[in-house]
Design a protein around this motif. Sequence first.
Motif, mmCIF file in Angstrom:
data_model
loop_
_atom_site.group_PDB
_atom_site.id
_atom_site.type_symbol
_atom_site.label_atom_id
_atom_site.label_comp_id
_atom_site.label_asym_id
_atom_site.label_seq_id
_atom_site.Cartn_x
_atom_site.Cartn_y
_atom_site.Cartn_z
ATOM 1 N N LEU A 205 37.721 35.547 73.750
ATOM 2 C CA LEU A 205 38.698 36.621 73.633
ATOM 3 C C LEU A 205 40.358 37.026 73.349
ATOM 4 O O LEU A 205 40.230 37.782 72.996
ATOM 5 N N LYS A 207 40.314 37.294 70.240
ATOM 6 C CA LYS A 207 39.578 38.292 68.716
ATOM 7 C C LYS A 207 38.693 39.101 69.598
ATOM 8 O O LYS A 207 38.944 40.504 68.760
ATOM 9 N N ASN A 208 37.806 38.570 70.241
ATOM 10 C CA ASN A 208 36.692 39.951 70.817
ATOM 11 C C ASN A 208 37.367 40.958 72.638
ATOM 12 O O ASN A 208 37.226 41.893 72.473
ATOM 13 N N VAL A 209 38.408 40.330 73.085
ATOM 14 C CA VAL A 209 38.531 41.116 74.155
ATOM 15 C C VAL A 209 40.316 41.676 73.869
ATOM 16 O O VAL A 209 40.557 42.754 74.625
ATOM 17 N N MET A 210 40.992 40.969 73.297
ATOM 18 C CA MET A 210 41.738 41.393 73.001
ATOM 19 C C MET A 210 42.119 41.760 71.660
ATOM 20 O O MET A 210 42.548 42.760 71.417
ATOM 21 N N GLY A 211 40.976 42.116 70.684
ATOM 22 C CA GLY A 211 41.285 42.348 69.685
ATOM 23 C C GLY A 211 41.860 42.493 68.693
ATOM 24 O O GLY A 211 41.813 42.415 67.464
ATOM 25 N N TYR A 234 48.484 36.308 75.369
ATOM 26 C CA TYR A 234 46.882 35.748 76.228
ATOM 27 C C TYR A 234 47.098 34.730 77.526
ATOM 28 O O TYR A 234 46.799 34.853 78.600
ATOM 29 N N LYS A 237 48.187 36.880 80.847
ATOM 30 C CA LYS A 237 46.281 37.579 80.422
ATOM 31 C C LYS A 237 45.613 35.981 81.415
ATOM 32 O O LYS A 237 45.273 36.500 82.605
ATOM 33 N N ARG A 238 45.520 35.266 81.136
ATOM 34 C CA ARG A 238 44.766 34.445 81.547
ATOM 35 C C ARG A 238 45.653 33.434 82.612
ATOM 36 O O ARG A 238 45.167 33.298 84.022
ATOM 37 N N ARG A 241 44.902 35.800 85.746
ATOM 38 C CA ARG A 241 43.556 35.294 86.348
ATOM 39 C C ARG A 241 43.531 34.136 87.047
ATOM 40 O O ARG A 241 42.654 34.102 87.860
#
Length: 290
Positions: A205, A207-211, A234, A237-238, A241
Amino acid sequence: MRRVSVWKVRPGREPTVNARPMRQRWRRARSVAANAKGKHIKPADDRPGGSEQTNLTDPDSGLMRKSNHHEYRQSYNARAVVDAEGSQLVPGARLGGNASDANELVADIDSVPEQLGQPDTVLADNGYAHQSEVEALEGRGMDVLVATGAQGRQRRYDFRPPRPARVPARTPGEWLQAMTDKLNTEAGRATYRLRQQTVEPVFGLIKNVMGFTRFTLRGRAKVEAEWQIVCLAYNCKRLHRLMQLAPGQGQPQNAPRTSLVWLYKAPEAANPAPRPNIYREVSRNEQSPR
């Protein structure tokens, strides 16, 4: 008459036959011994050689690579302590300039704030397999499970014919063999299986979602602060959710509740039974800016 060659004969000694070739061989042997490694090691030169290099952009970083199949890069070793109880939050994070994690297990666990308490179980990969580090955590009352090989790549159902027994190249230490036997038990495999399904999604998350794939600052102090901010983002964000999955927010009644949601969204409920806290240590190489 026999001809004799003499080369700097010392007083009191008789001339030696073929002294010149012997003298040459002795000189060559002395030259080889002087250049050989061992007792006659050449002292290091204070001045760097023509082929030596250093990183002037960020000297705190180090040359690292993810595996033997990747190239070397100037990187930092970013580590995170992830809650494997169900929330997948990051209670602790650290940064290192060394690719090795052998001496970092205790320091990574100590990065968790004291207000959260210490974990009951610690899951770590084989990079953290160090006897003194494991014994130090076990002395605190923690149950440590550290991989001693490729436990993560073991087949659950293997239909291949059994391989012939091989004699190990070397006998493992007692603590290493005890850890291997512990992981081979049914309870050990079930607990250690949480490592992959709780930590790998966190870095995926980030690397790929938050960039976040590269540090933008230079210097260990600044880069460590940047890594703390990334882990904080992170967690936010978690946490958002988890709040959406709280009771009364559209979550099915039979869905499991995490301890964090239970604490913040259901204060009127009775205190639930304590659940074991399982943290796992993980290290990933984050590339520093060129």
